[in-house]
Design a protein around this motif. Sequence first.
Motif, PDB file in Angstrom:
ATOM      1  N   MET A  19       0.837  -1.206   0.000  1.00 44.60           N
ATOM      2  CA  MET A  19       0.000   0.000   0.000  1.00 44.60           C
ATOM      3  C   MET A  19       0.864   1.246   0.000  1.00 44.60           C
ATOM      4  SD  MET A  19      -3.067   0.956   2.652  1.00 44.60           S
ATOM      5  CE  MET A  19      -3.995   2.474   2.475  1.00 44.60           C
ATOM      6  N   GLU A  20       0.411   2.279  -0.706  1.00 44.63           N
ATOM      7  CA  GLU A  20       1.154   3.529  -0.760  1.00 44.63           C
ATOM      8  C   GLU A  20       0.487   4.589   0.112  1.00 44.63           C
ATOM      9  OE1 GLU A  20       3.177   3.380  -5.182  1.00 44.63           O
ATOM     10  OE2 GLU A  20       1.393   4.628  -4.876  1.00 44.63           O
ATOM     11  N   TYR A  21       1.337   5.481   0.670  1.00 48.71           N
ATOM     12  CA  TYR A  21       0.867   6.548   1.532  1.00 48.71           C
ATOM     13  C   TYR A  21       1.474   7.868   1.046  1.00 48.71           C
ATOM     14  CZ  TYR A  21      -0.031   2.522   4.554  1.00 48.71           C
ATOM     15  OH  TYR A  21      -0.450   1.310   5.055  1.00 48.71           O
ATOM     16  N   LYS A  22       0.639   8.904   0.923  1.00 52.37           N
ATOM     17  CA  LYS A  22       1.104  10.201   0.446  1.00 52.37           C
ATOM     18  C   LYS A  22       1.096  11.222   1.589  1.00 52.37           C
ATOM     19  CE  LYS A  22      -1.786  10.702  -3.062  1.00 52.37           C
ATOM     20  NZ  LYS A  22      -2.375  11.255  -4.323  1.00 52.37           N
ATOM     21  N   TYR A  23       2.178  12.013   1.646  1.00 54.12           N
ATOM     22  CA  TYR A  23       2.312  13.016   2.705  1.00 54.12           C
ATOM     23  C   TYR A  23       2.746  14.357   2.118  1.00 54.12           C
ATOM     24  CZ  TYR A  23       1.973   8.955   5.676  1.00 54.12           C
ATOM     25  OH  TYR A  23       1.511   7.796   6.277  1.00 54.12           O
ATOM     26  N   GLU A  24       2.076  15.394   2.555  1.00 56.46           N
ATOM     27  CA  GLU A  24       2.437  16.763   2.186  1.00 56.46           C
ATOM     28  C   GLU A  24       3.410  17.319   3.212  1.00 56.46           C
ATOM     29  OE1 GLU A  24       3.360  19.591   0.573  1.00 56.46           O
ATOM     30  OE2 GLU A  24       1.452  19.248  -0.474  1.00 56.46           O
ATOM     31  N   LEU A  25       4.499  17.938   2.747  1.00 57.92           N
ATOM     32  CA  LEU A  25       5.552  18.372   3.664  1.00 57.92           C
ATOM     33  C   LEU A  25       5.760  19.885   3.707  1.00 57.92           C
ATOM     34  CD1 LEU A  25       8.308  15.657   3.059  1.00 57.92           C
ATOM     35  CD2 LEU A  25       6.368  15.627   4.630  1.00 57.92           C
ATOM     36  N   HIS A  26       4.920  20.653   3.004  1.00 54.57           N
ATOM     37  CA  HIS A  26       5.132  22.109   2.983  1.00 54.57           C
ATOM     38  C   HIS A  26       3.772  22.773   2.822  1.00 54.57           C
ATOM     39  CE1 HIS A  26       7.864  25.596   1.332  1.00 54.57           C
ATOM     40  NE2 HIS A  26       6.944  26.027   2.182  1.00 54.57           N
ATOM     41  N   THR A  27       3.203  23.229   3.949  1.00 58.64           N
ATOM     42  CA  THR A  27       1.838  23.744   3.971  1.00 58.64           C
ATOM     43  C   THR A  27       1.720  24.990   4.846  1.00 58.64           C
ATOM     44  OG1 THR A  27       1.246  21.402   4.154  1.00 58.64           O
ATOM     45  CG2 THR A  27      -0.560  22.985   4.151  1.00 58.64           C
ATOM     46  N   HIS A  28       0.972  25.967   4.346  1.00 59.44           N
ATOM     47  CA  HIS A  28       0.722  27.200   5.097  1.00 59.44           C
ATOM     48  C   HIS A  28      -0.771  27.400   5.296  1.00 59.44           C
ATOM     49  CE1 HIS A  28       4.912  28.352   4.748  1.00 59.44           C
ATOM     50  NE2 HIS A  28       4.846  27.981   3.489  1.00 59.44           N
ATOM     51  N   THR A  29      -1.154  27.854   6.485  1.00 58.36           N
ATOM     52  CA  THR A  29      -2.565  28.035   6.818  1.00 58.36           C
ATOM     53  C   THR A  29      -2.922  29.517   6.909  1.00 58.36           C
ATOM     54  OG1 THR A  29      -2.242  28.058   9.218  1.00 58.36           O
ATOM     55  CG2 THR A  29      -2.460  25.899   8.158  1.00 58.36           C
ATOM     56  N   GLY A  30      -4.192  29.796   6.646  1.00 61.30           N
ATOM     57  CA  GLY A  30      -4.652  31.182   6.653  1.00 61.30           C
ATOM     58  C   GLY A  30      -4.509  31.922   7.970  1.00 61.30           C
ATOM     59  N   PRO A  31      -4.870  31.338   9.082  1.00 64.28           N
ATOM     60  CA  PRO A  31      -4.806  32.112  10.325  1.00 64.28           C
ATOM     61  C   PRO A  31      -3.391  32.520  10.746  1.00 64.28           C
ATOM     62  CG  PRO A  31      -6.228  30.214  10.562  1.00 64.28           C
ATOM     63  CD  PRO A  31      -5.486  30.041   9.272  1.00 64.28           C
ATOM     64  N   VAL A  32      -2.392  31.736  10.364  1.00 62.62           N
ATOM     65  CA  VAL A  32      -1.043  31.982  10.877  1.00 62.62           C
ATOM     66  C   VAL A  32      -0.146  32.635   9.830  1.00 62.62           C
ATOM     67  CG1 VAL A  32       1.015  30.930  11.879  1.00 62.62           C
ATOM     68  CG2 VAL A  32      -1.254  30.070  12.497  1.00 62.62           C
ATOM     69  N   SER A  33       0.080  31.984   8.707  1.00 60.48           N
ATOM     70  CA  SER A  33       0.911  32.563   7.655  1.00 60.48           C
ATOM     71  C   SER A  33       0.119  33.667   6.958  1.00 60.48           C
ATOM     72  CB  SER A  33       1.316  31.492   6.637  1.00 60.48           C
ATOM     73  OG  SER A  33       2.172  30.533   7.224  1.00 60.48           O
ATOM     74  N   GLN A  34       0.654  34.867   6.950  1.00 61.77           N
ATOM     75  CA  GLN A  34      -0.066  36.001   6.387  1.00 61.77           C
ATOM     76  C   GLN A  34      -0.401  35.786   4.908  1.00 61.77           C
ATOM     77  OE1 GLN A  34       1.465  40.348   5.860  1.00 61.77           O
ATOM     78  NE2 GLN A  34       0.645  40.220   7.944  1.00 61.77           N
ATOM     79  N   CYS A  35       0.407  34.991   4.222  1.00 61.66           N
ATOM     80  CA  CYS A  35       0.184  34.711   2.808  1.00 61.66           C
ATOM     81  C   CYS A  35      -0.733  33.513   2.592  1.00 61.66           C
ATOM     82  CB  CYS A  35       1.515  34.477   2.097  1.00 61.66           C
ATOM     83  SG  CYS A  35       2.591  33.316   2.961  1.00 61.66           S
ATOM     84  N   GLY A  36      -1.105  32.811   3.654  1.00 65.11           N
ATOM     85  CA  GLY A  36      -2.015  31.684   3.536  1.00 65.11           C
ATOM     86  C   GLY A  36      -3.455  32.147   3.368  1.00 65.11           C
ATOM     87  N   ARG A  37      -4.245  31.358   2.648  1.00 63.36           N
ATOM     88  CA  ARG A  37      -5.616  31.775   2.351  1.00 63.36           C
ATOM     89  C   ARG A  37      -6.670  30.728   2.724  1.00 63.36           C
ATOM     90  NH1 ARG A  37      -3.285  35.662   2.400  1.00 63.36           N
ATOM     91  NH2 ARG A  37      -3.016  37.304   0.829  1.00 63.36           N
ATOM     92  N   VAL A  38      -6.265  29.612   3.313  1.00 60.59           N
ATOM     93  CA  VAL A  38      -7.214  28.525   3.556  1.00 60.59           C
ATOM     94  C   VAL A  38      -7.150  28.114   5.031  1.00 60.59           C
ATOM     95  CG1 VAL A  38      -8.007  26.252   2.804  1.00 60.59           C
ATOM     96  CG2 VAL A  38      -6.802  27.750   1.189  1.00 60.59           C
ATOM     97  N   ALA A  39      -8.319  27.907   5.622  1.00 64.34           N
ATOM     98  CA  ALA A  39      -8.406  27.513   7.024  1.00 64.34           C
ATOM     99  C   ALA A  39      -7.976  26.065   7.220  1.00 64.34           C
ATOM    100  CB  ALA A  39      -9.839  27.693   7.516  1.00 64.34           C
ATOM    101  N   PRO A  40      -7.484  25.727   8.406  1.00 64.53           N
ATOM    102  CA  PRO A  40      -6.989  24.360   8.651  1.00 64.53           C
ATOM    103  C   PRO A  40      -8.005  23.274   8.329  1.00 64.53           C
ATOM    104  CG  PRO A  40      -6.351  25.812  10.447  1.00 64.53           C
ATOM    105  CD  PRO A  40      -7.251  26.606   9.562  1.00 64.53           C
ATOM    106  N   LYS A  41      -9.272  23.453   8.725  1.00 66.13           N
ATOM    107  CA  LYS A  41     -10.259  22.400   8.483  1.00 66.13           C
ATOM    108  C   LYS A  41     -10.482  22.175   6.997  1.00 66.13           C
ATOM    109  CE  LYS A  41     -14.346  25.394   8.970  1.00 66.13           C
ATOM    110  NZ  LYS A  41     -15.608  25.572   9.730  1.00 66.13           N
ATOM    111  N   GLU A  42     -10.372  23.244   6.196  1.00 67.38           N
ATOM    112  CA  GLU A  42     -10.538  23.104   4.751  1.00 67.38           C
ATOM    113  C   GLU A  42      -9.325  22.427   4.118  1.00 67.38           C
ATOM    114  OE1 GLU A  42     -13.220  23.657   2.762  1.00 67.38           O
ATOM    115  OE2 GLU A  42     -14.150  23.771   4.735  1.00 67.38           O
ATOM    116  N   ILE A  43      -8.139  22.756   4.617  1.00 65.08           N
ATOM    117  CA  ILE A  43      -6.926  22.101   4.118  1.00 65.08           C
ATOM    118  C   ILE A  43      -6.993  20.608   4.396  1.00 65.08           C
ATOM    119  CG2 ILE A  43      -4.414  21.947   4.356  1.00 65.08           C
ATOM    120  CD1 ILE A  43      -4.416  24.924   5.068  1.00 65.08           C
TER     121      ILE A  43
END
Length: 221
Positions: free
Chosen positions: A1-25
């Motif tokens: 079985m294969e597993y995929k992981y994202e290693l570079h993510t920014h969230t709207g509330p914290v990173s000023q350049c982020g535009r998406v809320a954690p629950k949506e991400i």
Amino acid sequence: MEYKYELHTHTGPVSQCGRVAPKEILRMYMDKGYSGIVLTDHYSPLTFYNHNYFAPQKKIDFYLQSYREMKKIAPSDFTVMLGVELRHYGTANDYLVYGVDEQWLTEQGNLMAVWEKEMYQLMHSEGYLVYQAHPFRPGIRRCNLDYIDGVEIYNGKTPKESNEKAEAWAKENGKLMVSGSDFHTPAHLARGGIITQSPIRNNADLLDALRSMNFEMIKTY
């Protein structure tokens, strides 16, 4: 079985350049078949401009809010891990740090005032890994290779030519390599990351996978 992981993510509330809320991400990456994510919000002067610019450690709860929210709502089969994209004062260089945890981060002083050599020594004293992010973007200086473990050789927001230069630089100097989407908006969804044959359940598993490079890198040119 294969597993995929994202290693570079920014969230709207914290990173000023982020535009998406954690629950949506979380929802978006689960819909794309990912098994986990590392939140690497910017620990940078821009993030803390209105949040204790010279003493960000006093606002560490602000910095950790997206991680805590996603960790709380994620299902048991989706791994949420904490990372950092660190930038010091007076530079455009960014460093992805993997392996950090809440307790360690809350006990630190101002990491933006800890420069490359000292940063590397500090991170290594805890067993963490340091990668220079997107090193061939305009305005970025390639750092001293003695002070990084690896290089982000594929960045989902960076042109192919610059990513290829990063990969050649990493291979020439025997550095670890990694891929990440650099997610800020829905347009950046699932552009990068890694594919493993075994699940990554925590930071220890992540560090083992990164050190061994026993994974396939996701590249979506």
